[in-house]
Design a protein around this motif. Structure first.
Motif, short mmCIF file in Angstrom:
data_model
loop_
_atom_site.label_atom_id
_atom_site.label_comp_id
_atom_site.label_asym_id
_atom_site.label_seq_id
_atom_site.Cartn_x
_atom_site.Cartn_y
_atom_site.Cartn_z
N UNK A 232 17.44 -40.37 27.43
CA UNK A 232 17.66 -40.21 28.87
C UNK A 232 16.36 -40.46 29.64
N UNK A 233 15.24 -39.92 29.16
CA UNK A 233 13.96 -40.09 29.84
C UNK A 233 13.56 -41.56 29.89
N UNK A 234 13.77 -42.29 28.81
CA UNK A 234 13.44 -43.71 28.81
C UNK A 234 14.24 -44.45 29.88
N UNK A 235 15.50 -44.09 30.04
CA UNK A 235 16.31 -44.70 31.10
C UNK A 235 15.77 -44.35 32.48
N UNK A 236 15.37 -43.10 32.66
CA UNK A 236 14.87 -42.66 33.96
C UNK A 236 13.58 -43.38 34.35
N UNK A 237 12.75 -43.69 33.38
CA UNK A 237 11.49 -44.37 33.67
C UNK A 237 11.69 -45.82 34.08
N UNK A 238 12.91 -46.31 33.97
CA UNK A 238 13.22 -47.66 34.40
C UNK A 238 13.94 -47.69 35.75
N UNK A 239 14.17 -46.51 36.33
CA UNK A 239 14.78 -46.44 37.66
C UNK A 239 13.77 -46.89 38.71
N UNK A 240 14.22 -47.67 39.67
CA UNK A 240 13.32 -48.16 40.72
C UNK A 240 12.78 -46.99 41.54
N UNK A 241 11.47 -46.91 41.66
CA UNK A 241 10.82 -45.87 42.46
C UNK A 241 9.43 -46.34 42.83
N UNK A 242 8.91 -45.83 43.94
CA UNK A 242 7.55 -46.16 44.37
C UNK A 242 6.54 -45.14 43.87
N UNK A 243 6.99 -43.93 43.65
CA UNK A 243 6.18 -42.87 43.05
C UNK A 243 7.08 -42.09 42.11
N UNK A 244 6.56 -41.74 40.93
CA UNK A 244 7.32 -40.97 39.96
C UNK A 244 6.59 -39.67 39.68
N UNK A 245 7.28 -38.54 39.84
CA UNK A 245 6.72 -37.22 39.57
C UNK A 245 7.51 -36.61 38.42
#
Length: 305
Positions: A232-245
């Motif tokens: 799940x985390x690997x998928x989330x890290x591929x979500x488009x975002x300008x800043x990731x917290x």
């Protein structure tokens, strides 16, 4: 470079990009809970539609102690508060005990005021999970899950209520160009047993240096997240975002101290860092709780990566 709680220097960088400013809330020393939870659901929908300019976060809010910090947090005018665990000190297998302690937190005037004004999102650590330093062996995890999610107004249809392996989740705020993703991990549900130091002499030597009772867990079976959460985390890290917290209830970058940190599980820690490096195309900030102080930490890439 991966930063943990790196707020002051990052805030100026993000201000230049007109993205985000983080306001750090240090460890945190009526209406009914049901009404407050419903209000939180409404605030969540409104918050996620607009860009954020200020986020506050904290942990370790003992329900039996005064909590004057809330007025300072509100004074910084955050638009979102992230609770990183030990939201209460439940420390019981009895759900009724935990529920009574959540009620004490809800009755705190400062916290009540915060919840009425802004969205509050949360994960747990050990004390609100139910036992000090507990992991997958804790017998009342399902009851603890329901209590936490009910308290923080999690929708009835949320996957956090039915996932077989924990309460991890993510949120997106703002539109493209100002999009902030907040990822909250669950480091309790799947965590294998911590290795304890057995030798009495070594225990005494470590205690004299204010080091904890735990040793490094090198077993191939030692884990924190569990494979479902890793995927799940690997998928989330591929979500488009300008800043990731990314919210971690325990410290990620602290070197081994013998207390509970990612360093107790070096294989898991290295896997996490390598995963971040593989997908990092935007600023990543790790925020963590548990310890009763604040610090800024970072690791730099070596010549070998």
């Amino acid at each position: 470079m991966i930063c943990e709680n790196l707020l002051k220097s990052l805030s100026s960088k993000l201000s230049r990009r007109r993205l985000l400013r983080l306001a750090a809330a240090l460890p945190l020393l009526s209406k009914s809970t049901a009404v407050m939870a419903a209000q939180q659901s409404d605030k969540a929908a409104a918050t996620q539609q607009r860009a954020l300019s200020r986020i506050a976060f904290g942990s370790c809010a003992h329900q039996d102690k005064d909590q004057p910090i809330w007025s300072d947090i509100m004074g910084s005018q955050p638009e979102l508060f992230v609770f990183l665990g030990d939201n209460i000190y439940g420390d019981s297998d009895n759900p009724e005990v935990l529920a009574a302690k959540y009620a004490k937190l809800a009755a705190k005037p400062g916290f009540s005021s915060l919840r009425q004004q802004i969205e509050v999102i949360a994960t747990w650590d050990d004390h609100d999970y139910g036992r000090n330093d507990a992991g997958r062996e804790y017998p009342s995890k399902e009851a603890s899950r329901k209590l936490l999610l009910d308290f923080f107004g999690e929708p009835a249809s949320s996957e956090r209520r039915t996932r077989p392996d924990g309460i991890y989740t993510s949120y997106l705020y703002g539109e493209s160009g100002q999009k902030v993703q907040v990822i909250l991990l669950d480091l309790r549900w799947n965590r294998s047993a911590i290795t304890r130091i057995q030798d009495p002499q070594r225990q005494q030597e470590r205690a004299a240096k204010d080091r904890g009772p735990y040793d490094v867990s090198l077993s191939a079976e030692a884990e924190l997240l569990g494979e479902r959460q890793w995927a799940w985390l690997e998928q989330q890290l591929q979500v488009e975002a300008d800043v990731r917290i990314i919210g971690s209830s325990i410290q990620l970058l602290a070197e081994f101290t013998g207390w509970e940190t990612w360093a107790n599980f070096p294989k898991e820690r290295q896997r996490f860092i390598e995963l971040l490096e593989r997908y990092q195309t935007e600023p990543i900030v790790i925020i963590s709780g548990d310890v009763h102080w604040a610090e800024f930490s970072r690791i730099d890439e070596t010549a070998n990566g």
